[in-house]
Scaffold this motif. Structure first.
Motif, short mmCIF file in Angstrom:
data_model
loop_
_atom_site.label_atom_id
_atom_site.label_comp_id
_atom_site.label_asym_id
_atom_site.label_seq_id
_atom_site.Cartn_x
_atom_site.Cartn_y
_atom_site.Cartn_z
N THR A 1 0.83 -1.20 0.00
CA THR A 1 0.00 0.00 0.00
C THR A 1 0.87 1.25 0.00
O THR A 1 0.62 2.20 -0.75
CB THR A 1 -0.94 0.01 1.22
OG1 THR A 1 -1.75 -1.16 1.19
CG2 THR A 1 -1.82 1.24 1.23
N THR A 2 1.90 1.24 0.81
CA THR A 2 2.80 2.38 0.88
C THR A 2 3.46 2.63 -0.47
O THR A 2 3.55 3.77 -0.93
CB THR A 2 3.87 2.16 1.97
OG1 THR A 2 3.21 1.97 3.22
CG2 THR A 2 4.81 3.34 2.07
N ARG A 3 3.93 1.58 -1.14
CA ARG A 3 4.56 1.73 -2.46
C ARG A 3 3.58 2.32 -3.46
O ARG A 3 3.93 3.20 -4.25
CB ARG A 3 5.08 0.39 -2.96
CG ARG A 3 6.40 -0.02 -2.33
CD ARG A 3 7.03 -1.21 -3.04
NE ARG A 3 6.16 -2.38 -3.07
CZ ARG A 3 6.08 -3.30 -2.11
NH1 ARG A 3 6.82 -3.18 -1.03
NH2 ARG A 3 5.28 -4.33 -2.23
N PHE A 4 2.33 1.86 -3.44
CA PHE A 4 1.31 2.37 -4.35
C PHE A 4 1.08 3.86 -4.11
O PHE A 4 1.01 4.65 -5.04
CB PHE A 4 0.00 1.59 -4.16
CG PHE A 4 -1.14 2.13 -4.96
CD1 PHE A 4 -1.23 1.92 -6.32
CD2 PHE A 4 -2.16 2.86 -4.34
CE1 PHE A 4 -2.30 2.41 -7.06
CE2 PHE A 4 -3.22 3.35 -5.06
CZ PHE A 4 -3.30 3.13 -6.42
N LEU A 5 0.99 4.27 -2.86
CA LEU A 5 0.72 5.66 -2.53
C LEU A 5 1.91 6.57 -2.82
O LEU A 5 1.73 7.73 -3.19
CB LEU A 5 0.31 5.78 -1.06
CG LEU A 5 -0.99 5.08 -0.69
CD1 LEU A 5 -1.21 5.14 0.80
CD2 LEU A 5 -2.16 5.66 -1.45
N GLU A 6 3.12 6.06 -2.68
CA GLU A 6 4.31 6.87 -2.93
C GLU A 6 4.46 7.24 -4.40
O GLU A 6 5.24 8.12 -4.74
CB GLU A 6 5.56 6.12 -2.45
CG GLU A 6 5.67 6.07 -0.95
CD GLU A 6 6.82 5.18 -0.48
OE1 GLU A 6 7.36 4.39 -1.29
OE2 GLU A 6 7.16 5.28 0.71
N ASP A 7 3.72 6.56 -5.24
CA ASP A 7 3.79 6.78 -6.69
C ASP A 7 3.23 8.14 -7.09
O ASP A 7 3.28 8.52 -8.25
CB ASP A 7 3.02 5.65 -7.38
CG ASP A 7 3.34 5.51 -8.84
OD1 ASP A 7 4.42 5.96 -9.26
OD2 ASP A 7 2.51 4.94 -9.56
N ALA B 1 -4.51 11.40 8.58
CA ALA B 1 -3.43 11.94 7.74
C ALA B 1 -3.76 11.75 6.27
O ALA B 1 -4.31 10.72 5.87
CB ALA B 1 -2.12 11.23 8.07
N GLU B 2 -3.40 12.75 5.47
CA GLU B 2 -3.61 12.62 4.02
C GLU B 2 -2.72 11.52 3.48
O GLU B 2 -1.54 11.44 3.78
CB GLU B 2 -3.28 13.94 3.32
CG GLU B 2 -3.52 13.86 1.82
CD GLU B 2 -3.29 15.17 1.10
OE1 GLU B 2 -2.73 15.13 0.00
OE2 GLU B 2 -3.68 16.23 1.63
N LEU B 3 -3.31 10.65 2.64
CA LEU B 3 -2.56 9.56 2.03
C LEU B 3 -2.05 9.95 0.65
O LEU B 3 -0.89 9.76 0.33
CB LEU B 3 -3.43 8.31 1.91
CG LEU B 3 -3.85 7.66 3.21
CD1 LEU B 3 -4.87 6.56 2.96
CD2 LEU B 3 -2.63 7.11 3.93
N VAL B 4 -2.97 10.47 -0.18
CA VAL B 4 -2.61 10.79 -1.56
C VAL B 4 -3.73 11.64 -2.18
O VAL B 4 -4.86 11.62 -1.70
CB VAL B 4 -2.40 9.49 -2.38
CG1 VAL B 4 -3.70 8.75 -2.63
CG2 VAL B 4 -1.66 9.72 -3.67
N GLN B 5 -3.39 12.37 -3.23
CA GLN B 5 -4.39 13.09 -4.01
C GLN B 5 -4.95 12.14 -5.06
O GLN B 5 -4.19 11.39 -5.69
CB GLN B 5 -3.76 14.31 -4.69
CG GLN B 5 -3.40 15.42 -3.73
CD GLN B 5 -4.63 16.15 -3.23
OE1 GLN B 5 -5.54 16.50 -3.98
NE2 GLN B 5 -4.65 16.38 -1.93
#
Length: 68
Positions: free
Chosen positions: A14-20, A49-53
């Protein structure tokens, strides 16, 4: 009701997907920008906390998806 502690960590995949970076729309088997260029924040419900746009689909995007 119980709440998760603030230090809850996301799984590695999940972290890898969001870091994209910002997430696009998936239309006609490809990732595309929304016609409006608009996005919105999605948050971790455990921490706030915001994860991603995430791309905000509008009527033009829906029409493109239906045509596809």
């Amino acid at each position: 009701m119980t709440t998760a502690p603030a230090d809850v960590e996301l799984q590695a995949g999940t972290t890898r997907f969001l870091e994209d970076g910002p997430k696009k729309l998936f239309i006609n088997n490809e990732w595309v920008e929304p016609a409006s260029g608009e996005s919105f924040a999605t948050v971790n419900p455990a921490t706030g906390a915001e994860l991603v746009q995430v791309a905000l689909a509008g009527p033009e995007d829906v029409d493109r998806a239906v045509q596809a």
